[in-house]
Structures are given as C-alpha cells and as structure tokens.
Design an enzyme around this catalytic site. Structure first.
Site, short mmCIF file in Angstrom:
data_model
loop_
_atom_site.label_atom_id
_atom_site.label_comp_id
_atom_site.label_asym_id
_atom_site.label_seq_id
_atom_site.Cartn_x
_atom_site.Cartn_y
_atom_site.Cartn_z
N ALA A 111 -14.94 -9.97 -8.43
CA ALA A 111 -16.05 -9.59 -7.65
C ALA A 111 -16.06 -9.24 -6.30
O ALA A 111 -17.07 -9.67 -5.65
CB ALA A 111 -17.16 -10.50 -8.37
N GLY A 112 -14.76 -8.70 -5.69
CA GLY A 112 -14.76 -8.31 -4.46
C GLY A 112 -15.31 -6.91 -4.08
O GLY A 112 -16.10 -6.33 -4.93
N LYS A 164 -13.47 -4.55 2.79
CA LYS A 164 -14.46 -3.39 2.40
C LYS A 164 -15.78 -3.91 2.50
O LYS A 164 -16.62 -2.85 2.50
CB LYS A 164 -13.93 -3.24 0.74
CG LYS A 164 -12.68 -2.53 0.62
CD LYS A 164 -12.32 -2.20 -0.82
CE LYS A 164 -11.01 -1.62 -0.76
NZ LYS A 164 -10.34 -1.14 -2.05
N LEU A 175 -5.82 -2.73 -11.33
CA LEU A 175 -5.93 -1.67 -9.83
C LEU A 175 -4.87 -1.88 -9.16
O LEU A 175 -4.39 -1.37 -8.46
CB LEU A 175 -7.36 -1.96 -9.31
CG LEU A 175 -8.44 -1.01 -9.67
CD1 LEU A 175 -8.57 -0.96 -11.25
CD2 LEU A 175 -9.81 -1.62 -9.12
N SER A 225 0.84 -1.07 -0.13
CA SER A 225 0.12 0.10 -0.10
C SER A 225 0.92 1.31 0.07
O SER A 225 1.82 1.30 0.89
CB SER A 225 -0.94 0.08 1.30
OG SER A 225 -1.63 1.13 1.14
N THR A 248 -9.12 -1.98 3.40
CA THR A 248 -8.67 -2.43 1.99
C THR A 248 -8.95 -3.89 2.14
O THR A 248 -9.51 -4.38 3.10
CB THR A 248 -7.22 -2.22 1.53
OG1 THR A 248 -6.81 -2.53 0.17
CG2 THR A 248 -6.07 -2.64 2.70
N GLU A 276 -24.58 7.62 1.18
CA GLU A 276 -25.59 6.71 0.32
C GLU A 276 -24.81 5.74 -0.72
O GLU A 276 -25.37 4.79 -0.98
CB GLU A 276 -26.26 7.77 -0.41
CG GLU A 276 -27.33 8.41 0.43
CD GLU A 276 -28.04 9.70 -0.59
OE1 GLU A 276 -27.77 9.63 -1.72
OE2 GLU A 276 -28.57 10.44 0.07
P1 ATR Z 1 -11.46 -6.17 -2.59
O1 ATR Z 1 -12.03 -5.63 -1.44
O2 ATR Z 1 -10.18 -5.44 -2.87
O3 ATR Z 1 -11.92 -6.16 -4.01
P2 ATR Z 1 -11.67 -8.84 -1.98
O4 ATR Z 1 -13.23 -8.48 -1.72
O5 ATR Z 1 -11.02 -9.65 -0.97
O6 ATR Z 1 -10.89 -7.62 -2.17
O7 ATR Z 1 -11.90 -9.42 -3.37
C1 ATR Z 1 -10.56 -10.13 -3.90
C2 ATR Z 1 -11.29 -10.65 -5.47
O8 ATR Z 1 -9.93 -11.27 -5.86
C3 ATR Z 1 -12.24 -11.45 -5.49
O9 ATR Z 1 -13.07 -11.35 -6.85
C4 ATR Z 1 -11.70 -12.98 -5.62
O10 ATR Z 1 -12.20 -13.90 -6.02
P3 ATR Z 1 -13.32 -14.89 -5.32
O11 ATR Z 1 -14.64 -14.03 -5.27
O12 ATR Z 1 -13.53 -16.05 -6.18
O13 ATR Z 1 -12.80 -15.06 -4.17
C5 ATR Z 1 -10.38 -12.56 -6.60
N1 ATR Z 1 -9.31 -13.48 -6.18
C6 ATR Z 1 -8.39 -13.55 -5.06
N2 ATR Z 1 -7.92 -14.73 -5.35
C7 ATR Z 1 -7.82 -15.23 -6.57
C8 ATR Z 1 -7.39 -16.12 -7.48
N3 ATR Z 1 -6.42 -17.01 -6.88
N4 ATR Z 1 -8.02 -16.32 -8.73
C9 ATR Z 1 -8.87 -15.71 -9.03
N5 ATR Z 1 -9.41 -14.64 -8.45
C10 ATR Z 1 -9.08 -14.47 -7.15
#
Ligand code: ATR
Length: 513
Positions: free
Chosen positions: A360-361, A297, A448, A248, A293, A309
């Site tokens: 999709a996090g 989140k 990102l 970070s 982070t 909002e």
């Molecule tokens: P942030 O808040 O930064 O978005 P997060 O909510 O932990 O972090 O989301 C991490 C993202 O990275 C998710 O989309 C996660 O996929 P899953 O929903 O399947 O967990 C994705 N991610 C993490 N490790 C991964 C991997 N080895 N391969 C593919 N996607 C991954």
C-alpha cells in the site's frame, strides 16, 4: 567538457597496458596507480607514458588516503622521483601529471616535474570526516596557479553532496577535480562537468582488478551509456530520485534513446536520503525532469508547485518536469500499469474481475486507482494495515493485513494478484510477502518488480502454474509516457522498435555484467 580518466590498478605494467588497449577508445587519459603494482614492477614505471601513448597521471596512493602504498614516505618519494627521472624533451614520453598530496613537502621533486611539463594535481582525500569549508581548503591547497586541485570526499548523505556542489560553484576560477566518493555521490562522476571537474575517474570494472576508489564507475558505462565526454553546460539533464536505486532500467532506457536519437541529453540516477537536499541539488545542476521512485512517490507531493489531476486524486507522483516556478508533478505509473495488465490479459477493462493488491505504498495507489477506473474490484493487503485501509476506502475496496485473516479474504479476490511492495527487489529483503497464500494455479500474477526478473513470490506463482509476468513491460510503458512529459515529444516509433527488439536482452546483459 570533462575528460575521462581510466584508473589502472593491475599488479603488472603489462596487464595495465592490456586493459588500456582494450578501453583506449573511451580513455582521454590514464592514471597509473603505482601503489597497486607488485613491488618488482614498480622498477619499470618510468617508461609507462611512452608505452601507453596517451597522457598519464603518476599516482602512488598511500593507505591512509584509500590506496595500497604502505612503505614509508622516503620510499614513496624515491619511487615518484624514479617516475619523473630522465625527463625527455618530448613531453609525450614524460608523465603528463603527477598526483601529490596536500601534505607532500618535497619542493625539488615538484620543481623537476614543472621543468619538464608534468602538471601537478594537488590532492586531498577525505575518507572519514567531511571537509567543512571546501572552497577555503582548495584555496589553501593550491601552491601555484598552474596546479590542479583535487578533493575527493567520501559522502554519506545527499547533504554532503550538496555541500560539495555549493563549493564547486564558489571556486570557478581554477582547474579543479571534485569527487563525491560512494553511492550517494555517483552522479558527481557522470556530471563531472556540472561539478566543475576537470576530469572524471573510471575503472574497468569488468576486469578483475580492484576499483580505484569507492563508487568509481565502469569506464564503458560512463563513456557509452552516459556519454560523459559529451556532456557540456548545454546538455539537458534528466534523472531518477529514490533510494537505493540499484534496480532501475530507466538510466539504460533513456540514455539509449538519447544516444539513438543523437540528442544532447543525459539521464542520471540521483540516490538520496533527503527530498529537500536532492531538490536543491537537482536545481543546482539545472535538471529538467525527474522520475521518482521508492520511497518518495508520496513524500514528493508537498514539494510540487503544480500537479496533474491524477496526482491530486491518488496522492502519488512519479514524474517531475521543471517549470519556471518549480516542479510540476504527474503520474505515469497509472497508464503504464493498466496498459501492461490489459495487454497481458488481452482485455479492454477489468469488469467482473476480482484482484488482490499486495502493498500500500506509492505505486499501490496508482494500481488501485486504475483497477477502479477499469471497473474491477480489489482487496488491498499490506503489512501496515491502516495504509491499506486508507487507499481501499477511497474506492470501496476491501483491505487487510498480510496475515491469516487477510489471506483468507483472498479466496474471493484471486482472479488477478498484483504485488506492489518492495519485498523481493534487489537491495531489499529477498522474501515472499505473500508466503501464507497457496496459489491455485488459476490466478494471473503480476509482480511490479523486474530486478531480479523473477522474485521468490513470482517463482512460487510460476511453479503453481499461474500465468505470470513482471514489471518490465510496465516500466517501459510508463517511461515512454515520462519521455513525452519531459521533452514534449513522443519517442519516434523507429527508435522504440529498436529498443523493444533488443531492449530486454541488452538490459539483462547489463544486469548480469
Ligand atoms: P512505492 O512508492 O514504490 O510504492 P513505498 O511507498 O516505499 O514504495 O511502499 C513500499 C511498500 O512495500 C509498502 O506497502 C510497504 O509496506 P508498509 O506500508 O508496511 O511499510 C511494503 N514493504 C516494504 N518492506 C516490507 C516488508 N519487509 N514486508 C512487507 N511489506 C513491505
């Protein structure tokens, strides 16, 4: 205000003096780790305080306590006695402190130390098991009122740190040193003052010598970036919660601004494995604002007393401000993302543009919401497909998995590709989440992630001829918004230009150090 102690772990006296002279301007006192010296060099420790010219702690750390001394206790006592012998009436020529352990039983040596003004640091190092009742332990360790009691515990979770913090509040009566060793406890070194610690130990990590203890930070980082010696109970504390927090730019960004503005504030990383524990810790430390982070989140939302909002609409929060009743949550990822993307493609909206969002996090929620607000259409691809569906269905976007079927759908959503997952980030696996997709070279590609600056995914896009950029610009833009959120004022333009001109370079220098 805590003092900053440089831990000297070189093999020779001469080398320790060279290191000390290089970092003297940051050093209130030094600790000579005799256990790290070559055996022959140990014969010359007596003159070290005189040569050092500042207060020195004499320490011979045993291997069982995390040090390097493997000789018997008799040999160690003899060495300690050598260090304290021929005491001078001018106390500057003597060791200012001697570190001796809880189980050390040589009253004559302690008496000799006291007679010539050498203070005793009574220490206990817990490397493997947690100390259950720290206040009780401290009380029983202290043999006389003039001793400084030191407890250093290896912490394996935020809860361990919480116990240490609670203990520190119970033992306010005497001088003490409390250290949480390891990554989870990193902020106990920056906020030593809030932990009631008399001093904070640091190493000269850019030298080749071994760090004095696990998690010990670099003296320049503690002194220059975090300005540890200026932290008092009036200093406003801000920080960042998440895990692992090794990638970070925010601590550098905020602390540089505070320093340029000469504001009495500090921004600290709070790595954590538990939201509840870190919220209790940050409350105990009187933290005024927090960035949030990966991976919290979304999980932070039920803990908020109030939220904006935008947080309510998208279900992701990356900014917490302290209000009387608790935490107020906001989201600056949204604004930071769209400002950065629109600036890069030189447009005011995303009308007629088709985008693929990878991941999709929490941050993908912000990205999807902004693409929708700006009139774009998107396909969301994620390893866990239902999460992609959850976000996509809110905006009538398409969704899929990171598999052949999902990749096929991309042919209609490849004007812009935005990588939001943690894959490729420092501390995570260094692979490419979209390895099944072949870039045409016409896509605009944003990752990102900005540590490392080029992920395997972004490198492949670059090689294919795509227009690429990483999340550094976005994170700086969202941090500016966060700053306004935390402090109620904008970053003065003059300071921002200073940061922007030197920023990326200075940051990269820190990263490569
Ligand atoms: P942030 O808040 O930064 O978005 P997060 O909510 O932990 O972090 O989301 C991490 C993202 O990275 C998710 O989309 C996660 O996929 P899953 O929903 O399947 O967990 C994705 N991610 C993490 N490790 C991964 C991997 N080895 N391969 C593919 N996607 C991954």
């Amino acid at each position: 205000m805590s003092k900053l102690c440089l831990c000297l772990t070189a093999k020779t006296i001469q080398r320790n003096l060279e290191i000390l002279s290089k970092y003297r301007k940051f050093t209130d006192l030094a600790e000579l780790r005799v256990d790290c010296l070559d055996p022959d060099e140990r014969l010359y420790i007596r003159r070290f305080p005189e040569l050092a010219g500042l207060p020195v702690i004499l320490t011979i750390r045993r291997d069982v306590d995390g040090g390097h001394f493997t000789g018997g206790e008799g040999a160690r006592v003899k060495l300690l006695a050598n260090g304290l012998a021929y005491a001078n009436t001018d106390s500057r020529y003597n060791y200012a402190y001697v570190d001796i352990e809880d189980d050390f039983e040589v009253p004559s040596l302690e008496e000799a130390a006291r007679t010539f003004g050498t203070k005793i640091i009574r220490s206990c190092h817990s490397l493997n098991g947690f100390i259950e009742n720290i206040p009780k332990k401290m009380r029983t360790m202290q043999r006389s009122g003039d001793e400084i009691v030191k407890i250093a515990v290896a912490v394996k979770s935020a809860n361990d740190v919480l116990q240490v913090l609670k203990a520190s509040k119970k033992i306010i009566a005497h001088n003490k040193i409390l250290i949480c060793m390891g990554h989870y406890g990193i902020y106990s070194r920056v906020l030593a003052d809030r932990f009631g610690s008399y001093l904070s130990y640091a190493s000269a990590l850019s030298e080749s010598e071994v760090p004095g203890a696990p998690g010990q930070m670099d003296i320049c980082e503690l002194a220059e970036l975090y300005r540890v010696q200026r932290i008092t109970n009036k200093t406003k504390v801000y920080g960042l919660i998440g895990y692992p927090l090794k990638a970070s730019v925010s601590p550098w960004f905020f602390n540089t601004i505070f320093s340029l503005e000469n504001t009495d504030a500090v921004y600290v990383p709070f790595p954590t494995d538990s939201i509840n524990d870190i919220l209790e810790i940050t409350e105990g430390l009187d933290v005024k604002g927090l960035s949030v982070t990966v991976p919290y989140k979304e999980a932070i939302i039920p803990k908020l007393i109030k939220s904006s909002e935008i947080v309510q609409a998208i279900g992701a929060c990356n900014t917490l401000s302290r209000i009387d009743e608790g935490w107020y949550g906001d989201n600056t990822d949204c604004g930071g993302f769209s400002e950065s993307l629109l600036h890069f493609i030189n447009r005011k909206n995303l009308k007629y543009l088709k985008t693929t969002i990878v991941g999709a996090g929490g941050v993908a929620r912000s990205v999807a919401s902004e693409i929708h607000r700006l009139g774009g259409k998107a396909l969301i691809l994620n390893r866990t497909v239902y999460k992609a569906k959850n976000i996509a269905s809110k905006y009538s976007f398409k969704w899929g998995g990171l598999d052949n079927q999902g990749i096929e759908m991309m042919s209609k959503f490849n004007d812009i590709i935005i990588q939001t997952s943690s894959v490729g980030m420092e501390g995570y696996e260094a692979s490419d989440p979209l390895d099944l997709y072949s870039f045409t070279g016409d896509e605009v590609v944003m990752d990102l992630i900005y540590v490392p600056p080029v992920t395997p995914f972004l490198r492949r896009a670059m090689s294919a001829g795509c227009k690429t950029f990483n999340g550094y610009d976005m994170v700086i833009r969202q941090a500016c918004m966060q700053y306004a959120n935390f402090t109620g004022t904008e970053i003065p333009q003059k300071i921002l230009s200073q940061i922007n001109t030197t920023g990326a370079n200075a940051w990269n220098k820190i990263r490569s150090a």
